[in-house]
Design a protein around this motif. Sequence first.
Motif, PDB file in Angstrom:
ATOM      1  N   ASP A   6      20.808  14.250  13.750  1.00  0.00           N
ATOM      2  CA  ASP A   6      21.951  13.490  13.589  1.00  0.00           C
ATOM      3  C   ASP A   6      21.700  12.324  14.075  1.00  0.00           C
ATOM      4  OD1 ASP A   6      24.829  12.554  13.402  1.00  0.00           O
ATOM      5  OD2 ASP A   6      25.389  14.027  14.685  1.00  0.00           O
ATOM      6  N   ASP A 118      18.721  13.042  17.787  1.00  0.00           N
ATOM      7  CA  ASP A 118      19.685  14.054  18.419  1.00  0.00           C
ATOM      8  C   ASP A 118      19.356  15.352  17.503  1.00  0.00           C
ATOM      9  OD1 ASP A 118      20.824  12.309  20.099  1.00  0.00           O
ATOM     10  OD2 ASP A 118      22.795  12.583  19.060  1.00  0.00           O
ATOM     11  N   TYR A 119      18.960  16.570  17.902  1.00  0.00           N
ATOM     12  CA  TYR A 119      18.661  17.693  17.291  1.00  0.00           C
ATOM     13  C   TYR A 119      19.772  18.389  17.321  1.00  0.00           C
ATOM     14  CZ  TYR A 119      13.563  16.139  17.474  1.00  0.00           C
ATOM     15  OH  TYR A 119      12.645  15.455  17.466  1.00  0.00           O
ATOM     16  N   CYS A 120      20.292  19.115  16.411  1.00  0.00           N
ATOM     17  CA  CYS A 120      21.666  19.770  16.313  1.00  0.00           C
ATOM     18  C   CYS A 120      21.520  20.963  15.128  1.00  0.00           C
ATOM     19  CB  CYS A 120      22.779  19.048  16.084  1.00  0.00           C
ATOM     20  SG  CYS A 120      22.899  18.116  14.512  1.00  0.00           S
ATOM     21  N   HIS A 121      22.348  22.093  15.551  1.00  0.00           N
ATOM     22  CA  HIS A 121      22.523  22.915  14.863  1.00  0.00           C
ATOM     23  C   HIS A 121      24.052  23.501  14.870  1.00  0.00           C
ATOM     24  CE1 HIS A 121      21.403  26.644  12.386  1.00  0.00           C
ATOM     25  NE2 HIS A 121      22.191  27.461  13.097  1.00  0.00           N
ATOM     26  N   ASN A 122      24.600  24.001  13.661  1.00  0.00           N
ATOM     27  CA  ASN A 122      26.058  24.303  13.614  1.00  0.00           C
ATOM     28  C   ASN A 122      25.997  25.674  13.664  1.00  0.00           C
ATOM     29  OD1 ASN A 122      27.169  21.942  13.442  1.00  0.00           O
ATOM     30  ND2 ASN A 122      26.826  21.735  11.093  1.00  0.00           N
ATOM     31  N   GLU A 155      28.835  20.010  28.427  1.00  0.00           N
ATOM     32  CA  GLU A 155      27.703  19.208  28.200  1.00  0.00           C
ATOM     33  C   GLU A 155      26.950  19.258  29.716  1.00  0.00           C
ATOM     34  OE1 GLU A 155      28.230  15.082  27.271  1.00  0.00           O
ATOM     35  OE2 GLU A 155      29.910  14.995  28.496  1.00  0.00           O
ATOM     36  N   LYS A 169      33.277  21.461  16.795  1.00  0.00           N
ATOM     37  CA  LYS A 169      33.081  20.603  15.808  1.00  0.00           C
ATOM     38  C   LYS A 169      34.391  19.881  15.147  1.00  0.00           C
ATOM     39  CE  LYS A 169      30.438  17.427  14.095  1.00  0.00           C
ATOM     40  NZ  LYS A 169      29.877  16.389  14.893  1.00  0.00           N
ATOM     41  N   ARG A 189      29.214  23.366  17.797  1.00  0.00           N
ATOM     42  CA  ARG A 189      27.885  22.540  17.405  1.00  0.00           C
ATOM     43  C   ARG A 189      27.262  22.479  18.740  1.00  0.00           C
ATOM     44  NH1 ARG A 189      26.121  17.597  15.258  1.00  0.00           N
ATOM     45  NH2 ARG A 189      26.825  18.487  13.064  1.00  0.00           N
ATOM     46  N   GLU A 191      23.606  20.866  20.399  1.00  0.00           N
ATOM     47  CA  GLU A 191      23.216  19.377  19.985  1.00  0.00           C
ATOM     48  C   GLU A 191      22.223  19.044  21.325  1.00  0.00           C
ATOM     49  OE1 GLU A 191      25.690  16.301  18.149  1.00  0.00           O
ATOM     50  OE2 GLU A 191      25.675  15.475  20.192  1.00  0.00           O
ATOM     51  N   GLN A 193      20.201  15.920  22.794  1.00  0.00           N
ATOM     52  CA  GLN A 193      19.894  14.348  22.834  1.00  0.00           C
ATOM     53  C   GLN A 193      18.634  14.029  23.659  1.00  0.00           C
ATOM     54  OE1 GLN A 193      22.043  10.633  24.737  1.00  0.00           O
ATOM     55  NE2 GLN A 193      23.515  11.346  23.251  1.00  0.00           N
ATOM     56  N   LEU A 225      14.973  23.119  19.414  1.00  0.00           N
ATOM     57  CA  LEU A 225      16.345  23.825  19.387  1.00  0.00           C
ATOM     58  C   LEU A 225      15.948  25.192  19.979  1.00  0.00           C
ATOM     59  CD1 LEU A 225      17.888  22.474  16.172  1.00  0.00           C
ATOM     60  CD2 LEU A 225      18.987  22.500  18.532  1.00  0.00           C
TER      61      LEU A 225
END
Length: 329
Positions: A6, A118-122, A155, A169, A189, A191, A193, A225
Amino acid sequence: MKSMFDTVAGKFEKGPYFPKDQSRNSWEKRTREYFDTKLDSQQTSIVHTFNRPEARVAIYGDGAILQVEASLPKLLYGNNLATVCDADLPLKRLHEFVSDHVNGEIPDLSGMDYLRVDYCHNFRVGPSLADYVSTLGGLSFLTHRRTTDGYGGVEWWSNNGRRIRAYNKYNEILANDKKKIAEALGVLRFEIQLRKKSGYLQRRQGKKKLTLQDVLQPEIAYCCLVEILDKMSLSTEFLARDAARSVLDANFGFQKATRLLGFLRRLETETMEDLKRAVARSSYYKDKGELSRLGLWPPSAGPVSLPALAMPPLEELPSDSSILPEKAA
């Protein structure tokens, strides 16, 4: 529905850089007065900034430094729900954006000094989303933790530049972008960072200085992740509290099962941080490990068990594509 990259940020020190056509591009100029101890004199610093929802540009250091931060999915698709697993195309789009607003030498952005990624996955969890947020809200990780209001999420962050988020999300897009994206309903989501100052990726890759090309690798994002999900005990099923006694009895003798059940029951009225302070460090981590293995750390905050938040195999992640059209709120 699966995303890897992202927001990214990087900088070049190849100036001088100048804002291009300031009247058309609405640059903001800020002046800061400060005392330079090395020069033993008062100095004036000028920073030019240009902000759009998809990208932000700053010129500072007397024009010597160009800093860029952008959401790669928003650059391509106008939203950050969409898939971005290959950074080449969005970095080219970002280069066009920067070149349109900045005068100066702007090489391929993959060579920028890395500042943030930022690495992320839904995870599509449907109507169980609120139960996931409640369950994760009790999980202790990194130095700080908070449950966010507004769009609902949790968070965790440290003081050195690492931040992890899990959130609704759909609500986040509605709050930040004022858009109702039906495809985001039921999406949790996850995420990570990572900022340069954390040193996390530098240690991982064995290099003191990284470029955007170094950190925008799908394999690196995927491994980060998977490892963080495992460390947080999120890649195993979250069992319902009512199942705890029978699961513990099936795996341990009566005395140990009873002790672990008592340990678990204290989570109903105390935080993980409270328990960590109340027992010996070795006992805490041993009991935590036993409960994590069985899907009881943390247990589901809802009435039923919740499936694990586990990444699919890397080869099953889709190639980049637009997920959805833009829709006005």
